[in-house]
Enzyme design. Structure first.
Site, PDB file in Angstrom:
ATOM      1  N   CYS A  95      42.436  47.002  44.640  1.00  0.00           N
ATOM      2  CA  CYS A  95      43.736  46.419  44.997  1.00  0.00           C
ATOM      3  C   CYS A  95      44.893  47.007  44.182  1.00  0.00           C
ATOM      4  CB  CYS A  95      43.664  44.898  44.892  1.00  0.00           C
ATOM      5  SG  CYS A  95      44.870  44.088  45.964  1.00  0.00           S
ATOM      6  N   HIS A 196      38.357  42.428  47.209  1.00  0.00           N
ATOM      7  CA  HIS A 196      37.951  41.766  45.975  1.00  0.00           C
ATOM      8  C   HIS A 196      37.297  40.453  46.340  1.00  0.00           C
ATOM      9  CE1 HIS A 196      41.798  39.849  46.682  1.00  0.00           C
ATOM     10  NE2 HIS A 196      42.409  41.009  46.554  1.00  0.00           N
TER      11      HIS A 196
HETATM   12  N1  GLN Z   1      50.638  43.447  43.990  1.00  0.00           N
HETATM   13  C1  GLN Z   1      49.937  44.241  44.947  1.00  0.00           C
HETATM   14  C2  GLN Z   1      50.240  43.845  46.380  1.00  0.00           C
HETATM   15  O1  GLN Z   1      50.636  42.731  46.630  1.00  0.00           O
HETATM   16  C3  GLN Z   1      48.443  44.185  44.681  1.00  0.00           C
HETATM   17  C4  GLN Z   1      47.889  42.820  44.875  1.00  0.00           C
HETATM   18  C5  GLN Z   1      46.487  42.661  44.357  1.00  0.00           C
HETATM   19  O2  GLN Z   1      46.037  43.375  43.463  1.00  0.00           O
HETATM   20  N2  GLN Z   1      45.822  41.664  44.879  1.00  0.00           N
HETATM   21  O3  GLN Z   1      50.087  44.639  47.275  1.00  0.00           O
END
Ligand code: GLN
Length: 265
Positions: A95, A196
């Site tokens: 992510c 995840h």
């Molecule tokens: N902040 C990033 C997004 O919203 C990654 C989010 C995350 O790692 N869940 O795309």
């Protein structure tokens, strides 16, 4: 017994959605095969030394946390690329970590974050978040198709460069950008993904694939065949997660969601 050396990048910052659970799965599955996982924290102050680690791991985070580490990580781009692309260390980026392994990420407030440039992709946040269970079909080893189940929650839309290899094809969920039909990116022994939840407890074969790649880096030889494990609970976790994703439906049946007043992540 082999000591598998894992470099965990920024665990104090990029750790949402129980990403640390991925490390716990790797440690236990290594131990069941008589190996030891030696995990080193690679934070803001630590250098990346090519050859020192067999597997790098970086988890997810909100835009705010990503902003705190992006410049530091980008400053370590050369040794990280040397370690992974040159030296054949394995890598799993989830992510927010996945986004920062590309050329860069523009967050929801328009903040430009530099990336490592290790994976051939770029990410720009969109207004609506893409949230829910995901099911992918993948073929990391030719002729051996597998499924990967997980959960996604991201504003970022990731575009792969032409010719780049995705991790998998989206059977249910949004994936990289909700349009391409692809999720994640794979480059040799490096994997980036939005999945995840955490990812590895419900996809134990993927944990074993990463361990085998890390062991190959350690030995300088081929990835070993790891002894099979019963994986009854793990299979059930995969089935439940896959069924939830299937009931969510394909990409056409859903719309990204807007959360008014929640612009931070
Ligand atoms: N902040 C990033 C997004 O919203 C990654 C989010 C995350 O790692 N869940 O795309």
């Amino acid at each position: 017994m082999t000591a598998i050396r894992v470099g965990h990048l920024y665990p104090g910052y990029l750790n949402i959605y129980a990403d640390r659970g991925n490390i716990a799965v790797l440690a236990r599955r290594a131990a069941w095969r008589g190996h030891e996982l030696v995990v080193t924290e690679l934070g803001l102050a630590e250098a990346i030394v090519p050859g020192a680690h067999d597997l790098y791991y970086v988890g997810g985070g909100q835009d705010r946390e990503q902003l705190l580490v992006a410049g530091n990580l980008a400053g370590k781009a050369e040794p990280l690329k040397e370690a992974v692309l040159g030296g054949g260390a394995a890598l799993l980026a989830v992510c927010g970590g996945y986004q920062l392994l590309g050329r860069g990420y523009r967050g929801i407030q328009g903040e430009d974050m530099p990336g490592v440039g290790l994976l051939p992709l770029e990410t720009v946040a969109g207004e609506r978040r893409m949230i829910g269970d995901v099911l992918l079909e993948t073929e990391l080893e030719p002729g051996a198709p597998r499924t990967i189940a997980g959960f996604e929650n991201h504003a970022g839309r990731t575009r792969l460069d032409p010719g780049a290899e995705p991790l998998g094809r989206v059977l249910a969920g949004f994936g990289n950008d909700g349009e391409s039909g692809y999720e994640g990116c794979r480059l040799g022994r490096a994997i980036g993904t939005y999945l995840h939840g955490p990812l590895l407890p419900r996809n134990p074969w993927l944990a074993d694939w990463l361990l085998a790649q890390a062991l190959a880096h350690r030995s300088g030889g081929e990835p070993p065949d790891l002894a099979a494990l019963p994986d009854e609970l793990e299979s059930r976790a995969h089935q439940v997660s896959a069924a939830r994703a299937r009931s969510r439906g394909g990409r056409s049946g859903q719309k990204p969601r807007v959360f008014p007043g929640r612009s931070r992540t």
